[in-house]
Write a protein that holds these residues in place. Structure first.
Motif, mmCIF file in Angstrom:
data_model
loop_
_atom_site.group_PDB
_atom_site.id
_atom_site.type_symbol
_atom_site.label_atom_id
_atom_site.label_comp_id
_atom_site.label_asym_id
_atom_site.label_seq_id
_atom_site.Cartn_x
_atom_site.Cartn_y
_atom_site.Cartn_z
ATOM 1 N N ASN A 32 -11.271 -57.082 -107.527
ATOM 2 C CA ASN A 32 -12.173 -57.555 -108.589
ATOM 3 C C ASN A 32 -12.688 -58.974 -108.336
ATOM 4 N N ASN A 34 -11.244 -61.729 -108.840
ATOM 5 C CA ASN A 34 -10.746 -62.715 -109.804
ATOM 6 C C ASN A 34 -9.486 -63.419 -109.305
ATOM 7 N N ARG A 52 -5.828 -62.567 -109.341
ATOM 8 C CA ARG A 52 -5.547 -61.935 -110.628
ATOM 9 C C ARG A 52 -5.781 -60.448 -110.378
#
Length: 158
Positions: A32, A34, A52
Protein backbone atom coordinates in the motif's frame (compact mmCIF):
# COMPACT_ATOMS: atom_id res chain seq x y z
CA UNK A 1 29.99 4.95 28.48
CA UNK A 2 28.00 7.57 26.61
CA UNK A 3 26.94 6.74 23.06
CA UNK A 4 26.39 9.28 20.31
CA UNK A 5 22.95 9.41 18.71
CA UNK A 6 22.47 7.55 15.41
CA UNK A 7 23.91 9.52 12.53
CA UNK A 8 26.00 11.81 14.77
CA UNK A 9 29.78 11.81 14.57
CA UNK A 10 31.20 8.86 16.50
CA UNK A 11 27.91 6.95 16.59
CA UNK A 12 28.09 3.18 16.41
CA UNK A 13 24.92 3.03 14.34
CA UNK A 14 23.63 4.72 11.23
CA UNK A 15 19.96 4.31 10.47
CA UNK A 16 18.25 4.41 7.11
CA UNK A 17 15.48 6.92 6.54
CA UNK A 18 13.09 4.28 5.22
CA UNK A 19 12.70 0.54 5.84
CA UNK A 20 10.71 -2.23 4.14
CA UNK A 21 9.28 -5.60 5.07
CA UNK A 22 11.77 -8.47 5.01
CA UNK A 23 10.08 -11.03 2.74
CA UNK A 24 11.71 -13.86 0.83
CA UNK A 25 15.21 -12.76 1.75
CA UNK A 26 14.92 -9.09 0.79
CA UNK A 27 13.46 -5.82 1.97
CA UNK A 28 10.38 -4.83 -0.01
CA UNK A 29 8.19 -1.75 0.21
CA UNK A 30 4.70 -2.27 1.65
CA UNK A 31 2.14 -2.97 -1.07
CA UNK A 32 0.00 0.00 0.00
CA UNK A 33 3.06 2.29 0.12
CA UNK A 34 2.20 3.46 3.65
CA UNK A 35 4.80 3.97 6.38
CA UNK A 36 4.75 5.26 9.94
CA UNK A 37 7.37 7.31 11.75
CA UNK A 38 9.10 5.65 14.68
CA UNK A 39 10.72 7.97 17.22
CA UNK A 40 13.29 7.15 19.86
CA UNK A 41 12.12 7.45 23.46
CA UNK A 42 15.71 8.44 24.35
CA UNK A 43 15.45 11.93 22.85
CA UNK A 44 12.40 11.98 20.57
CA UNK A 45 14.48 11.84 17.39
CA UNK A 46 13.15 10.04 14.33
CA UNK A 47 14.47 6.47 14.12
CA UNK A 48 13.04 5.91 10.65
CA UNK A 49 9.99 5.27 8.53
CA UNK A 50 8.65 1.73 8.82
CA UNK A 51 6.02 -0.14 6.78
CA UNK A 52 2.41 0.19 7.84
CA UNK A 53 1.70 -3.23 6.44
CA UNK A 54 -1.70 -4.69 5.75
CA UNK A 55 -3.24 -7.95 4.58
CA UNK A 56 -1.53 -7.84 1.17
CA UNK A 57 1.90 -7.72 2.84
CA UNK A 58 0.98 -10.57 5.16
CA UNK A 59 -0.28 -12.57 2.17
CA UNK A 60 3.06 -11.99 0.40
CA UNK A 61 4.99 -13.13 3.47
CA UNK A 62 2.81 -16.22 3.89
CA UNK A 63 3.20 -17.08 0.20
CA UNK A 64 7.00 -16.79 0.48
CA UNK A 65 6.98 -19.00 3.58
CA UNK A 66 4.73 -21.57 1.89
CA UNK A 67 7.04 -21.65 -1.14
CA UNK A 68 10.00 -22.36 1.16
CA UNK A 69 8.20 -24.93 3.33
CA UNK A 70 9.06 -28.04 1.31
CA UNK A 71 12.78 -27.29 1.16
CA UNK A 72 12.84 -26.16 4.80
CA UNK A 73 10.99 -29.31 5.85
CA UNK A 74 13.80 -31.39 4.34
CA UNK A 75 16.48 -29.49 6.26
CA UNK A 76 18.11 -31.76 8.81
CA UNK A 77 17.94 -30.99 12.54
CA UNK A 78 21.73 -30.62 12.48
CA UNK A 79 21.55 -27.97 9.75
CA UNK A 80 18.73 -26.07 11.51
CA UNK A 81 20.78 -26.18 14.71
CA UNK A 82 23.85 -24.85 12.90
CA UNK A 83 21.79 -21.97 11.47
CA UNK A 84 20.64 -20.99 14.96
CA UNK A 85 24.22 -21.16 16.21
CA UNK A 86 25.34 -18.90 13.34
CA UNK A 87 22.68 -16.37 14.33
CA UNK A 88 23.94 -16.51 17.94
CA UNK A 89 27.53 -16.05 16.75
CA UNK A 90 26.60 -13.06 14.59
CA UNK A 91 24.67 -11.44 17.44
CA UNK A 92 27.60 -12.01 19.78
CA UNK A 93 30.08 -10.54 17.27
CA UNK A 94 27.91 -7.42 17.04
CA UNK A 95 26.75 -7.30 20.65
CA UNK A 96 27.57 -3.65 21.35
CA UNK A 97 26.13 -2.48 18.01
CA UNK A 98 22.91 -4.44 18.57
CA UNK A 99 22.60 -3.31 22.20
CA UNK A 100 23.03 0.38 21.34
CA UNK A 101 20.58 0.06 18.45
CA UNK A 102 18.06 -1.58 20.79
CA UNK A 103 18.52 1.20 23.34
CA UNK A 104 17.80 3.92 20.77
CA UNK A 105 14.70 2.00 19.66
CA UNK A 106 13.17 1.19 23.07
CA UNK A 107 14.74 3.67 25.50
CA UNK A 108 16.08 1.06 27.90
CA UNK A 109 19.44 1.95 29.48
CA UNK A 110 22.33 0.65 27.39
CA UNK A 111 23.82 -1.11 30.43
CA UNK A 112 20.72 -3.36 30.43
CA UNK A 113 20.76 -4.08 26.71
CA UNK A 114 24.52 -4.79 26.89
CA UNK A 115 24.45 -6.88 30.06
CA UNK A 116 21.08 -8.60 29.81
CA UNK A 117 18.93 -8.27 26.69
CA UNK A 118 21.47 -9.06 24.00
CA UNK A 119 23.42 -11.74 25.93
CA UNK A 120 20.10 -13.42 26.74
CA UNK A 121 19.08 -13.29 23.07
CA UNK A 122 22.38 -15.00 22.18
CA UNK A 123 21.77 -17.59 24.89
CA UNK A 124 18.24 -18.29 23.62
CA UNK A 125 19.48 -19.01 20.11
CA UNK A 126 22.13 -21.37 21.51
CA UNK A 127 19.59 -23.07 23.77
CA UNK A 128 17.13 -23.71 20.94
CA UNK A 129 19.96 -24.89 18.68
CA UNK A 130 20.51 -27.64 21.25
CA UNK A 131 16.80 -28.37 21.49
CA UNK A 132 16.51 -28.84 17.72
CA UNK A 133 19.19 -31.53 17.82
CA UNK A 134 17.59 -33.27 20.80
CA UNK A 135 14.04 -33.29 19.44
CA UNK A 136 12.86 -36.63 18.15
CA UNK A 137 9.68 -38.45 17.32
CA UNK A 138 7.95 -40.51 19.96
CA UNK A 139 5.38 -43.26 20.29
CA UNK A 140 2.92 -43.86 23.09
CA UNK A 141 0.53 -46.68 23.86
CA UNK A 142 -2.91 -45.22 24.50
CA UNK A 143 -4.63 -48.53 25.23
CA UNK A 144 -4.20 -52.20 24.22
CA UNK A 145 -5.50 -51.48 20.69
CA UNK A 146 -4.22 -47.94 20.05
CA UNK A 147 -0.82 -46.35 19.67
CA UNK A 148 0.04 -42.75 18.89
CA UNK A 149 3.22 -41.62 17.20
CA UNK A 150 4.60 -38.19 16.49
CA UNK A 151 6.94 -37.10 13.74
CA UNK A 152 8.15 -33.54 14.05
CA UNK A 153 8.32 -31.81 10.69
CA UNK A 154 9.41 -28.17 10.71
CA UNK A 155 7.07 -25.62 9.25
CA UNK A 156 7.58 -21.91 9.50
CA UNK A 157 10.73 -20.55 11.05
CA UNK A 158 11.83 -23.11 13.67
Amino acid sequence: MRYAAPGEQGSLITLQKNYGNFINGEFVAPVNGNHFTNTSPVNGSVVGEFPRSDRADVDNAVAAAAAAADAWGKTSPQQRSLLLLKIADRLEQNLEYMAVNETWDNGKPVRETLAADMPLAVDHFRYFAGCVRAQEGSAAEIDEFTAAYHFYQPLGFF
